[in-house]
Structures are given as structure tokens and as C-alpha cells.
Scaffold this motif. Structure first.
Motif, PDB file in Angstrom:
ATOM      1  N   GLY A  42       0.928  -1.086   0.016  1.00 30.86           N
ATOM      2  CA  GLY A  42       0.160   0.089   0.015  1.00 30.86           C
ATOM      3  C   GLY A  42       0.894   1.208  -0.254  1.00 30.86           C
ATOM      4  O   GLY A  42       0.363   2.436  -0.040  1.00 30.86           O
ATOM      5  N   ASP A  43       2.156   1.126   0.205  1.00 31.20           N
ATOM      6  CA  ASP A  43       3.042   2.257   0.157  1.00 31.20           C
ATOM      7  C   ASP A  43       2.941   2.996  -1.267  1.00 31.20           C
ATOM      8  O   ASP A  43       3.222   4.391  -1.104  1.00 31.20           O
ATOM      9  N   LEU A  44       2.890   2.375  -2.171  1.00 31.05           N
ATOM     10  CA  LEU A  44       3.159   2.991  -3.417  1.00 31.05           C
ATOM     11  C   LEU A  44       1.624   4.046  -3.609  1.00 31.05           C
ATOM     12  O   LEU A  44       1.923   5.081  -4.191  1.00 31.05           O
ATOM     13  N   VAL A  45       0.531   3.501  -3.156  1.00 29.60           N
ATOM     14  CA  VAL A  45      -0.789   4.478  -3.262  1.00 29.60           C
ATOM     15  C   VAL A  45      -0.592   5.823  -2.479  1.00 29.60           C
ATOM     16  O   VAL A  45      -0.722   6.862  -2.992  1.00 29.60           O
ATOM     17  N   ILE A  76      -0.948  12.402  -7.326  1.00 31.93           N
ATOM     18  CA  ILE A  76      -1.451  11.398  -8.129  1.00 31.93           C
ATOM     19  C   ILE A  76      -2.196  10.425  -7.648  1.00 31.93           C
ATOM     20  O   ILE A  76      -1.890   9.620  -6.485  1.00 31.93           O
ATOM     21  N   ARG A  77      -3.613  10.308  -8.203  1.00 35.56           N
ATOM     22  CA  ARG A  77      -4.487   9.456  -7.572  1.00 35.56           C
ATOM     23  C   ARG A  77      -4.307   7.843  -8.208  1.00 35.56           C
ATOM     24  O   ARG A  77      -4.628   7.821  -9.460  1.00 35.56           O
ATOM     25  N   SER A  78      -4.073   7.060  -7.276  1.00 39.76           N
ATOM     26  CA  SER A  78      -3.871   5.668  -7.861  1.00 39.76           C
ATOM     27  C   SER A  78      -5.164   5.095  -8.308  1.00 39.76           C
ATOM     28  O   SER A  78      -6.281   5.467  -7.684  1.00 39.76           O
ATOM     29  N   ALA A  79      -5.105   4.466  -9.508  1.00 40.42           N
ATOM     30  CA  ALA A  79      -6.191   3.893  -9.928  1.00 40.42           C
ATOM     31  C   ALA A  79      -6.909   2.977  -9.417  1.00 40.42           C
ATOM     32  O   ALA A  79      -8.192   2.532  -9.243  1.00 40.42           O
TER      33      ALA A  79
END
Lengths: 122, 162
Positions: free
Chosen positions: B137-140, B148-151
Motif C-alpha cells: 500500500g505504500d505506493l498508493v 497522483i491518485r492511484s487507479a
């Protein structure tokens, strides 16, 4: 350190990390090289020394341990670096991505490495 | 827990190689430390040139091949992970096209392999680390900090509507 390097499983510098679990897999043949070519490694290092260290630092410790190989033919390295607790709760080594024939596109000064080109293109 | 990991990263990255992870406020402008290795000729692999590249965009990747045609499984994994998060707008540099850059980026981050991922000018790691960040979950979170909102967040939202 001149090749041939000692078998990776007895690698003294990796042993210096005091691993409770250590796997060094020479995956060179999956990338078109002959077995034992030591161009592509996957290492699994489980050590209490990683406690409190973020992934980047854990990987750097492993790079330091493999400095000689990295200065030689080793140019791809997959790493799993876990504490004994993490390994116990998840003793999982993610599958490595398939080769996409990248080494075919490399310009190597070293003829030996250049010879390891995969006839198979994925 | 992930907050601690993230904070430790930055500390770790700054402490580890001496080169990677410097805050943006301490940009090129006078260095201070001695350059231990080459790349100072001003070419594409020089510290200054690499610095410009990593700061040119919030998400910068040094890889083998291109996002449209990765030439290495590890580089492809990075592309696929970014794609999963809906990140298609990023700078990708094909090191196979530029041997000076290929060596220069390794010197810059003191990291021996490609691919290399930079978020907001900071070296984050290679394929294995990006995969971990994706899984935990760190990348989100890191993408969110970059605006940047993760898809994947939208995918979860859709699932929540029942």
C-alpha cells in the motif's frame, strides 16, 4: 576477486549478514546463459540484521556483500530481504519476471557476457 | 507502520550511499563532497545531467527498453505496476540507448542495477522494492503525495458500492 567465484551458497560476505535462511539461485540459464554463468541471481536473505532497516538499506547491504560479483558478470539481481519474523509469517519468494531477451540488446565490452544471448525471444 | 517505513526510507536513502535521496532543497549547486567516481565530464551520464533528469517529472524511471516495449522482465514489471496504478504519464529513459547514462545513473544512486525508480527526485528502488510498495500500500500513498491518485483507489471504491 577473479572468477570463478565460490559457490554462492557459501558466499562469505552474504554469510556475514548472519542469515537464518539464505538462498542464492543462479538463474542465468533462464536468461539464455549456460548454467553457472552467474549473470542473473535471485537471493533470499533472512536476517535479524534487517530489523528496522527499510528495503533500500537492506538491498544496499546485499549489494555490498555481492560487490565482487556485481563488478563481474552479474548484472541482474532479484532480492528478497526479510527479518526472521517476516519470513516466518510469509516464507514466499515472488516469481521472477520472465526474461524479455533484454541481454540481446545490450552492448557488452566483455565478449563472454555478450555471448550469453538468448536465442529465445519472449 | 507504513509511516515509519516511509520515514525510515528517506533516512536510509540519505544515509546509505551518500548520493541518493538528498532533499530537493539541497540540489546541485555546489556539492560539498568529493565525487568519488566519474561522470563529471558534463555528458549524459554526469551528475548534473542525471540530476536534471530525475527532477524533470514526479515519476522518472530508468529502464531497459521503453514503456511501450520493455526489453527486460524487471523493467517490464515496473511498467506494469505503474500501469496498474493508472500512472501512464511519467518520464522513462532507456539506458540501452545511452551507455553513459546507464553508468551515470548507477553512480548517481550508488545502485548497481536497472530499473531504477525516482519519485519526486528521490531514488525509491528497483523492481523488487516497487513491487513491495505496491503490495503493502505504500505506493498508493507515495503517489498521493505527488498529487497522483492511484487507479487502484477507484477500483476499491467501485467494489465498496454494493
Amino acid at each position: 576477486m577473479e572468477p570463478p567465484y565460490p559457490p554462492a551458497s557459501s558466499h562469505p560476505h552474504l554469510q556475514a549478514l548472519q542469515p537464518t535462511h539464505l538462498q542464492v539461485l543462479d538463474e542465468s540459464s533462464r536468461h539464455g546463459g549456460p548454467p553457472g554463468a552467474e549473470t542473473h541471481f535471485a537471493v533470499v536473505v533472512v536476517s535479524g540484521r534487517f530489523a528496522g532497516l527499510p528495503p533500500l538499506q537492506r538491498h544496499r547491504l546485499i549489494h555490498a556483500a555481492l560487490r565482487a560479483e556485481l563488478a563481474g558478470p552479474l548484472h541482474a539481481l532479484a532480492i528478497v530481504a526479510k527479518t526472521p519474523q517476516q519470513w516466518e509469517s510469509d516464507p514466499h519468494v515472488p516469481p521472477r519476471p520472465p526474461c524479455l531477451g533484454g541481454s540481446k540488446h545490450e552492448r557488452h565490452g566483455d565478449a563472454a557476457a555478450g555471448d550469453r544471448q538468448s536465442p529465445r525471444n519472449q | 507502520m507504513s509511516g515509519v517505513v516511509r520515514a525510515a526510507w528517506r533516512l536510509g536513502a540519505a544515509a546509505a550511499g551518500g548520493r541518493a535521496g538528498r532533499p530537493l532543497s539541497q540540489a546541485a549547486g555546489g556539492g560539498g563532497g568529493a565525487e568519488a567516481e566519474g561522470g563529471g565530464s558534463g555528458g549524459s551520464g554526469s551528475r548534473e545531467a542525471v540530476e536534471r533528469l530525475v527532477r524533470a517529472h514526479p515519476v522518472v524511471v530508468f529502464m531497459k527498453g521503453s514503456p511501450a516495449q520493455p526489453l527486460c522482465g524487471f523493467s517490464n514489471a515496473v511498467v506494469q505496476i505503474l500501469r496498474l496504478h493508472g500512472v501512464e504519464d511519467y518520464r522513462a529513459h532507456d539506458v540501452l540507448q545511452d551507455p553513459d547514462l546507464r553508468q551515470g545513473i548507477k553512480n548517481y544512486s550508488n545502485w548497481p542495477t536497472i530499473p531504477q525508480v525516482y519519485l519526486n527526485g528521490e531514488f525509491v528502488g528497483g523492481c523488487d522494492i516497487l513491487l513491495q510498495m505496491h503490495q503493502n500500500g505504500d505506493l498508493v500513498e507515495e503517489l498521493k503525495k505527488l498529487g497522483i491518485r492511484s487507479a487502484l483507489l477507484d477500483a476499491e471504491k467501485d467494489q465498496d458500492k454494493k
